[in-house]
Design an enzyme around this catalytic site. Structure first.
Site, short mmCIF file in Angstrom:
data_model
loop_
_atom_site.label_atom_id
_atom_site.label_comp_id
_atom_site.label_asym_id
_atom_site.label_seq_id
_atom_site.Cartn_x
_atom_site.Cartn_y
_atom_site.Cartn_z
N HIS A 121 0.98 -1.07 0.05
CA HIS A 121 0.05 0.11 -0.03
C HIS A 121 0.89 1.22 -0.01
CE1 HIS A 121 -2.90 2.71 1.62
NE2 HIS A 121 -3.91 1.81 1.42
N ASP A 198 2.25 -5.12 7.23
CA ASP A 198 1.07 -4.42 7.10
C ASP A 198 -0.12 -5.53 7.41
OD1 ASP A 198 -1.32 -3.06 6.32
OD2 ASP A 198 -0.69 -2.37 4.33
N GLN A 201 -5.61 -5.87 6.28
CA GLN A 201 -6.40 -6.71 5.56
C GLN A 201 -6.40 -8.16 6.28
OE1 GLN A 201 -8.56 -5.55 3.77
NE2 GLN A 201 -7.78 -3.45 3.31
N LYS A 224 -11.68 -1.26 10.13
CA LYS A 224 -11.63 -2.51 9.33
C LYS A 224 -12.37 -3.55 10.02
CE LYS A 224 -8.17 -0.71 6.09
NZ LYS A 224 -8.98 0.07 5.17
N CYS A 369 -4.78 2.74 -3.63
CA CYS A 369 -3.73 2.75 -2.95
C CYS A 369 -2.50 1.90 -3.21
CB CYS A 369 -3.69 3.29 -1.29
SG CYS A 369 -4.69 4.68 -1.13
#
Lengths: 408, 91
Positions: A121, A198, A201, A224, A369
């Site tokens: 990202h 990261d 997700q 999220k 992104c």
């Protein structure tokens, strides 16, 4: 299995009609909706506990501080970390910025290399890009294979350059690839590099254990995973605090500010992790975040992952059967998470999204992104369907039918 | 009415630098729907849901909720000038 129809009753927004149709919300990789339990907890906090946290003698402040600090304990438990390894920020992006500045400024110099992947990202690439302009280190990107995996040969080659730190997403927010984080981290460590994972997700969908992964830094966000917006989390492996400097300065992150005999200010920082939490935080958001964790844990992360993966796989398979649709990412269901990105020949991703919106379906369109990844795929944008706990197989059918009509 | 009075949002599209989304205010959309659709050259209906065509050299998709997507726009100024014309906006 998830009882999706019962879950849906907890999400008032799903009762909305959009353009005369029932809302089909499949933009969950961008943000998820909030169950009534979280919405009520926000209301309750403001009604009963609202006060600024830390160093308040009065009862309300102490109650608010207890809620805030118990959130840290709950978030730590979620990822099997120690509470002092959890720093609250406003989003995952700020989390990466924190690492880039707090660890990067004192540790990276000319001649050093920071490695990213083409599926990163922008939020992991750009903070280091900015810091590199001060410190003169270089950034390099690891390629991906045509079928949407990190190119392991290229990874190994670039690790031989002895990078200081490596970043990659646990789950690609565009390709849906679930990366083998444990293996990638182990390889980076063998070459002496630290790793920023990261996990924006992955943490909302699956059990992530920082000790098992042996990761150095990890970021994710509350919004999220049914939590409030404005709450990000940075996990810092304890041993790295000694090589970091504060990121933002101000109130709460100091023990004492004074001046010496030359009238120069003197500053003594607070202990970690509060040393990294300058100023008034999103107190209500952080304090309420455990409600969303509790909600998801009751459902079981194992079932959540299974449910969204099945929805996405059914979508992936159906779209691949349709003419003039290009679907991205791995072809194996085992390696895919709960989202599907695609393009329809003859229409831009934004036209596809606007068409679906006119039928009540909320999808995202754009580069998500991930500009370098889109460039690698030879496209400028894509449409993305991303599922969560309240999505149904009937919704998958409705979306696929809509796209079938578009391509016919 | 000026263009500003008639438009709910106007946004360059992420990733596609020459593409813009424009949402018309509901009353404007109700009033001008037929004119907008009728102004498109090479018009075709897509999936019985929206119209696609060309207006003054720019590709336009017109959706039933009053959203318009403009593609291959040479410049923002050009888009504003053709929007003024398409919507009969006063300057």
């Amino acid at each position: 299995m998830l009882d999706v129809y019962s879950i849906r009753k907890d999400f008032p927004i799903l009762e909305r009609k959009i353009n005369g149709h029932n809302l089909v919300y499949v933009d969950n990789a961008a943000t998820t909706h909030k169950p009534i339990q979280v919405i009520e907890a926000i209301r309750e906090f403001y009604m009963k506990y609202n006060a600024n946290v830390h160093r308040g003698v009065h009862t309300l402040s102490q109650e608010a501080s207890d809620l805030y600090e118990s959130a840290r304990v709950d978030v730590a438990k979620l990822i099997n970390a120690d509470p002092e390894e959890i720093i609250f920020v406003k989003n995952a992006t700020e989390g990466i910025n924190l690492v880039a500045y707090a660890w990067g400024l004192p540790n990276l110099d000319r001649g050093d290399i920071v490695l990213h992947t083409l599926m990163d990202h922008h939020a992991t690439v750009v903070p280091f890009y900015i810091v590199s302009k001060y410190k003169g280190f270089r950034q390099r990107m690891i390629g991906i294979t045509d079928d949407g995996y990190i190119d392991m040969g290229d990874y190994e080659d670039k690790l031989r350059l002895n990078p200081r730190i490596v970043t990659f997403p646990h789950v690609s927010n565009m390709l849906s690839t679930v990366n083998d984080a444990k293996k990638l981290i182990k390889m980076a460590h063998e070459y002496g590099a630290l790793v920023i994972l990261d996990a924006t997700q992955s943490v909302p969908h699956m059990k992530v254990d920082v000790k098992e992964l042996d990761v150095d830094f990890m970021v994710f966000s509350a919004h999220k995973m049914c939590g409030p917006t404005g709450v990000g989390v940075v996990y810092v492996k304890k041993e790295h605090y000694s090589s970091m400097n504060p990121f933002l300065g101000g109130g709460d992150m100091i023990k004492d500010v004074g001046y010496n005999e030359y009238m120069e200010p003197t500053v003594t920082y607070n202990d970690v992790p509060v040393m990294y939490e300058a100023g008034t935080q999103n107190i209500v958001g952080i304090s309420v975040y455990p409600k969303s964790i509790e909600y998801l844990e009751k459902l079981s992360f194992e079932y959540i992952h299974e449910h969204v993966r099945k929805l996405a796989w059914e979508t992936y398979e159906a779209l691949r059967e349709l003419p003039n649709i290009e679907v991205y990412g791995p072809e194996s269901s085992r390696d895919r998470a709960g989202l599907v990105s695609f393009n329809v020949k003859g229409f831009s991703a934004h036209e596809v999204a606007a068409y679906l919106d006119s039928l009540g379906i909320a999808v995202r369109s754009g580069h998500h992104c991930t500009g370098p990844l889109h460039k690698r795929l030879g496209i400028s944008s894509s449409a993305r369907i991303s599922y969560y706990i309240y999505n149904t197989f009937e919704e998958v059918e409705y979306i696929v039918d809509a796209l079938r009509r578009l391509v016919s | 009415m000026t263009l500003q009075d008639m438009i709910e949002y106007f946004e360059k599209q992420c990733g596609d630098e020459d593409s813009y989304a424009v949402a018309l205010k509901p009353d404007v959309w109700r009033r001008l729907r037929k004119k907008i659709v009728g102004s498109l050259e090479n018009r075709r209906d897509v999936a019985n849901t929206f119209h696609k065509g060309i207006y003054k050299g720019v590709e336009v998709s017109v959706f039933p909720n009053g959203r318009l997507i403009f593609k291959n726009v040479p410049s923002e100024d050009y888009l504003i000038s053709i929007l003024n014309e398409l919507l009969d906006a006063s300057s």
